[in-house]
Scaffold this active site. Structure first.
Site, PDB file in Angstrom:
ATOM      1  N   LYS A  52       0.835  -1.212   0.000  1.00 45.42           N
ATOM      2  CA  LYS A  52       0.000   0.000   0.000  1.00 45.42           C
ATOM      3  C   LYS A  52       0.865   1.255   0.000  1.00 45.42           C
ATOM      4  O   LYS A  52       0.489   2.282  -0.575  1.00 45.42           O
ATOM      5  CB  LYS A  52      -0.961   0.008   1.190  1.00 45.42           C
ATOM      6  CG  LYS A  52      -2.289  -0.612   0.894  1.00 45.42           C
ATOM      7  CD  LYS A  52      -2.324  -2.083   0.736  1.00 45.42           C
ATOM      8  CE  LYS A  52      -2.457  -2.800  -0.485  1.00 45.42           C
ATOM      9  NZ  LYS A  52      -2.409  -4.249  -0.374  1.00 45.42           N
ATOM     10  N   GLY A 181      -1.139 -14.227 -13.236  1.00 49.78           N
ATOM     11  CA  GLY A 181      -2.169 -14.301 -12.188  1.00 49.78           C
ATOM     12  C   GLY A 181      -2.795 -12.939 -11.978  1.00 49.78           C
ATOM     13  O   GLY A 181      -2.083 -11.945 -11.827  1.00 49.78           O
ATOM     14  N   HIS A 445     -23.715  14.440   2.859  1.00 45.10           N
ATOM     15  CA  HIS A 445     -23.514  15.012   1.524  1.00 45.10           C
ATOM     16  C   HIS A 445     -22.472  16.114   1.588  1.00 45.10           C
ATOM     17  O   HIS A 445     -22.493  16.902   2.534  1.00 45.10           O
ATOM     18  CB  HIS A 445     -24.828  15.599   1.012  1.00 45.10           C
ATOM     19  CG  HIS A 445     -24.670  16.322  -0.296  1.00 45.10           C
ATOM     20  ND1 HIS A 445     -24.544  15.643  -1.495  1.00 45.10           N
ATOM     21  CD2 HIS A 445     -24.586  17.650  -0.575  1.00 45.10           C
ATOM     22  CE1 HIS A 445     -24.406  16.529  -2.466  1.00 45.10           C
ATOM     23  NE2 HIS A 445     -24.427  17.759  -1.947  1.00 45.10           N
TER      24      HIS A 445
HETATM   25  C1  LIG Z   1       1.963  -8.860  -1.717  1.00 43.84           C
HETATM   26  C2  LIG Z   1       0.852  -9.146  -0.754  1.00 43.84           C
HETATM   27  C3  LIG Z   1      -0.121  -8.192  -0.513  1.00 43.84           C
HETATM   28  C4  LIG Z   1      -1.144  -8.455   0.381  1.00 43.84           C
HETATM   29  N1  LIG Z   1      -2.092  -7.499   0.601  1.00 43.84           N
HETATM   30  C5  LIG Z   1      -3.097  -7.752   1.450  1.00 43.84           C
HETATM   31  C6  LIG Z   1      -4.076  -6.772   1.724  1.00 43.84           C
HETATM   32  O1  LIG Z   1      -4.036  -5.669   1.184  1.00 43.84           O
HETATM   33  N2  LIG Z   1      -5.045  -7.068   2.620  1.00 43.84           N
HETATM   34  C7  LIG Z   1      -5.120  -8.290   3.233  1.00 43.84           C
HETATM   35  O2  LIG Z   1      -6.022  -8.503   4.037  1.00 43.84           O
HETATM   36  N3  LIG Z   1      -4.207  -9.237   3.003  1.00 43.84           N
HETATM   37  C8  LIG Z   1      -3.205  -9.003   2.133  1.00 43.84           C
HETATM   38  N4  LIG Z   1      -2.255  -9.953   1.918  1.00 43.84           N
HETATM   39  C9  LIG Z   1      -2.386 -11.250   2.618  1.00 43.84           C
HETATM   40  C10 LIG Z   1      -1.910 -11.144   4.063  1.00 43.84           C
HETATM   41  O3  LIG Z   1      -0.566 -10.708   4.084  1.00 43.84           O
HETATM   42  C11 LIG Z   1      -2.063 -12.473   4.743  1.00 43.84           C
HETATM   43  O4  LIG Z   1      -3.388 -12.929   4.610  1.00 43.84           O
HETATM   44  C12 LIG Z   1      -1.714 -12.400   6.218  1.00 43.84           C
HETATM   45  O5  LIG Z   1      -0.403 -11.967   6.408  1.00 43.84           O
HETATM   46  C13 LIG Z   1      -1.907 -13.764   6.882  1.00 43.84           C
HETATM   47  O6  LIG Z   1      -1.598 -13.659   8.233  1.00 43.84           O
HETATM   48  P1  LIG Z   1      -1.065 -14.915   9.065  1.00 43.84           P
HETATM   49  O7  LIG Z   1      -0.897 -14.424  10.453  1.00 43.84           O
HETATM   50  O8  LIG Z   1      -1.940 -16.077   8.805  1.00 43.84           O
HETATM   51  O9  LIG Z   1       0.323 -15.288   8.408  1.00 43.84           O
HETATM   52  P2  LIG Z   1       1.645 -14.436   8.107  1.00 43.84           P
HETATM   53  O10 LIG Z   1       1.385 -13.002   8.032  1.00 43.84           O
HETATM   54  O11 LIG Z   1       2.250 -15.110   6.927  1.00 43.84           O
HETATM   55  O12 LIG Z   1       2.540 -14.684   9.387  1.00 43.84           O
HETATM   56  C14 LIG Z   1       3.074 -15.940   9.672  1.00 43.84           C
HETATM   57  C15 LIG Z   1       4.301 -15.745  10.523  1.00 43.84           C
HETATM   58  O13 LIG Z   1       4.723 -17.005  11.017  1.00 43.84           O
HETATM   59  C16 LIG Z   1       6.143 -17.038  11.028  1.00 43.84           C
HETATM   60  N5  LIG Z   1       6.541 -18.446  11.038  1.00 43.84           N
HETATM   61  C17 LIG Z   1       6.327 -19.370  10.064  1.00 43.84           C
HETATM   62  N6  LIG Z   1       6.779 -20.576  10.480  1.00 43.84           N
HETATM   63  C18 LIG Z   1       7.282 -20.398  11.724  1.00 43.84           C
HETATM   64  C19 LIG Z   1       7.869 -21.273  12.693  1.00 43.84           C
HETATM   65  N7  LIG Z   1       8.015 -22.578  12.453  1.00 43.84           N
HETATM   66  N8  LIG Z   1       8.260 -20.743  13.868  1.00 43.84           N
HETATM   67  C20 LIG Z   1       8.109 -19.412  14.136  1.00 43.84           C
HETATM   68  N9  LIG Z   1       7.571 -18.560  13.272  1.00 43.84           N
HETATM   69  C21 LIG Z   1       7.134 -19.045  12.089  1.00 43.84           C
HETATM   70  C22 LIG Z   1       6.529 -16.285   9.757  1.00 43.84           C
HETATM   71  O14 LIG Z   1       7.857 -15.795   9.829  1.00 43.84           O
HETATM   72  C23 LIG Z   1       5.481 -15.165   9.748  1.00 43.84           C
HETATM   73  O15 LIG Z   1       5.961 -14.004  10.391  1.00 43.84           O
HETATM   74  C24 LIG Z   1      -1.199  -9.704   1.052  1.00 43.84           C
HETATM   75  C25 LIG Z   1      -0.203 -10.660   0.825  1.00 43.84           C
HETATM   76  C26 LIG Z   1       0.808 -10.385  -0.056  1.00 43.84           C
HETATM   77  C27 LIG Z   1       1.862 -11.427  -0.277  1.00 43.84           C
END
Ligand SMILES: Cc1cc2nc3c(=O)[nH]c(=O)nc-3n(C[C@H](O)[C@H](O)[C@H](O)COP(=O)(O)OP(=O)(O)OC[C@H]3O[C@@H](n4cnc5c(N)ncnc54)[C@H](O)[C@@H]3O)c2cc1C
Length: 466
Positions: A52, A181, A445
């Site tokens: 963003k 994609g 408005h």
């Molecule tokens: C380019 C891009 C743009 C995006 N834009 C948007 C948006 O505008 N709006 C939106 O809602 N979503 C967006 N997303 C999606 C969003 O980033 C994800 O849906 C969100 O981050 C998921 O959150 P999470 O907590 O499930 O996982 P993540 O954010 O992936 O966090 C997982 C964490 O777990 C850690 N981890 C993994 N394995 C281990 C382990 N074994 N031990 C310790 N730590 C570990 C990783 O390092 C990471 O920090 C975007 C994604 C991308 C790639």
């Protein structure tokens, strides 16, 4: 040192994990969160937030090229790619530091390392391959997120074939770019790079771009992107890739026959797959299907005491969905009795391209598939005073109601600021409001939000300004 004990341990500090940890601390649990790389996860560091920041730059840059219509002029317009990327990285860091502060404020123990399940109520922790003290916790939430999916023959190489990570930190803006994609991530990068001056081609295997959106929004978006000079190939796939030292030739099979597209860089945005490896699932009752952990409505896996949330458990891959699942999971563990399972139809989705796209609930096609009789309203940006004053006359709002009950089934928008507007309809859907309440609501408005009102009125033949 003996292993430390907690009520709850969370693996991964993305928007799923850190929100779950803070909510659990608020509810009086002792909580540890283990993070191997960056607080805030993909969202804050490599996803939602830094993209963003980049898109803000490209929007402003694009506006500068149209200053004339506002009676303004500047002598020279330009950009420094390093400064553009630096700003995005700085914004990401600021927010990641913010998460550190919030976890500390809530007395959550943060462990810097990688965690894996190591038996009932136990996590083994390591850092750079070296074992650290483990963690014992009655409840363990896996929130390890997901990573970009690759296709055979189209593997990212970090140089010519990029994932979102390389695409977010370009040393220079490539002259030409192929985006594979056309979901939210692909389209946001296509929009950013096109606005910054790259020749962009988007290849989409489905029949239309932004395939999860309502078909009218997809069609309108396509027209707008093509007007901006983006080439779009649908029903298309990359069949072959020939790499040279600083460019790639892609043979693309599509509706109009095969084409060879030469581009300096390729961005792969064909979906993501859950981080299920190396987290100790082997020998447990945690089930994995199509790269994602299977959970029930309360985010429980098949293994007692082990839960999973966020991108790890599948679509929609959105930060706010991950956070909400974290909250549901923890509140259920704490035994709160108001907890409701997640309703996927109330999760808004936003794409921050130009024009922006936002939606919540059923598309027209899905509502019809569900056998509903529909009342549909539409209102165009050109009929809204604020949109015209802003110089943003392109876009529309579409609302879909159940003709029998008046329930709002879905809202679909394209145009300036729809990613902010959609929350109005999300609240309406969550509160199960009907057309009557929406029609009676007073909208200020002049605002873009008046189009939301008009779209509802239009569904019932009462639109005033069109
Ligand atoms: C380019 C891009 C743009 C995006 N834009 C948007 C948006 O505008 N709006 C939106 O809602 N979503 C967006 N997303 C999606 C969003 O980033 C994800 O849906 C969100 O981050 C998921 O959150 P999470 O907590 O499930 O996982 P993540 O954010 O992936 O966090 C997982 C964490 O777990 C850690 N981890 C993994 N394995 C281990 C382990 N074994 N031990 C310790 N730590 C570990 C990783 O390092 C990471 O920090 C975007 C994604 C991308 C790639």
């Amino acid at each position: 040192m003996p292993d430390s004990s907690f009520d709850l341990a969370v693996v991964g500090a993305g928007p799923g994990g850190y929100v779950a940890a803070i909510r659990a601390a608020q509810l009086g649990m002792s909580v540890a969160v283990v993070e191997r790389e960056h607080l805030g996860g993909i969202c804050l560091n490599w996803g939602c937030i830094p993209t963003k920041a980049l898109l803000r730059t490209s929007e402003l840059y694009n506006t500068l090229h149209h200053l004339d219509q506002f009676g303004l002029s500047v002598k020279e317009i330009g950009y420094d790619p390093k400064k553009v990327v630096d700003r995005s990285r700085k914004v990401a860091k600021q927010l990641s530091d913010g998460v550190k502060f919030l976890l500390k404020k809530n007395k959550v123990t943060v462990i810097d390392g990688a965690a894996k399940l190591a038996g009932p109520e136990k996590l083994a922790i390591s850092k750079n391959g070296k074992p650290l003290d483990g963690v014992i916790a009655k409840h363990i939430i896996l929130a390890t997120g997901a990573r970009a999916r690759a296709l055979p023959g189209l593997e990212p190489d970090g140089k010519l074939v990029w994932t979102y990570k390389e695409a977010m930190v370009p040393a220079a803006i490539p002259k030409s770019l192929l985006v594979v994609g056309s979901g939210a991530i692909g389209i946001e990068f296509a929009s950013f790079y096109r606005m910054m001056g790259a020749e962009v081609t988007v290849v989409e295997v489905m029949a239309r771009i932004l395939p999860v959106e309502d078909h009218e929004v997809s069609a309108f978006a396509r027209k707008q992107f093509e007007k901006q000079g983006i080439t779009i190939l649908t029903g298309a796939k990359v069949a072959k890739l020939d790499k040279s030292s600083d460019s790639v030739k892609a043979t693309v099979e599509h509706d109009g026959g095969p084409s060879v597209i030469e581009a300096e860089r390729i961005i792969l945005a064909i979906g993501i797959t859950g981080n299920v490896a190396d987290i100790g699932l082997e020998g447990t009752k945690v089930k994995v299907e199509r790269g994602h952990v299977v959970v029930d409505a309360w985010l429980r896996t098949g293994e007692p005491g082990v839960y999973a949330i966020g991108d790890l458990v599948g679509a929609p891959w959105l930060a706010h969905k991950a956070s909400h699942e974290g909250t549901i999971c923890v509140e259920k563990i704490a035994g709160l009795n108001h907890v409701q399972p997640l309703n996927v139809l109330n999760i808004p989705g936003c794409t921050y391209c130009t024009p922006q796209v936002a939606s919540v609930g059923l598309t027209e096609a899905k509502a019809k598939e569900a056998g509903k009789t529909l009342k549909i309203g539409r209102f165009p940006y050109i009929g809204n005073g604020k949109a015209i004053a802003l110089g943003e006359p392109e876009g529309f709002v579409k609302t879909i109601f159940d003709a029998d009950t008046g329930e709002l089934l879905g809202a679909h928008m394209i145009g300036a600021e729809v990613t902010e507007l959609i929350q109005g309809f999300t609240i309406a859907k969550t509160l199960e409001t009907t057309e009557a309440e929406l029609m009676e609501t007073i909208f200020p408005h002049p605002t873009l939000s008046e189009m939301m009102h008009e779209s509802v009125l239009d569904a019932y033949g009462r639109a005033i300004h069109f």
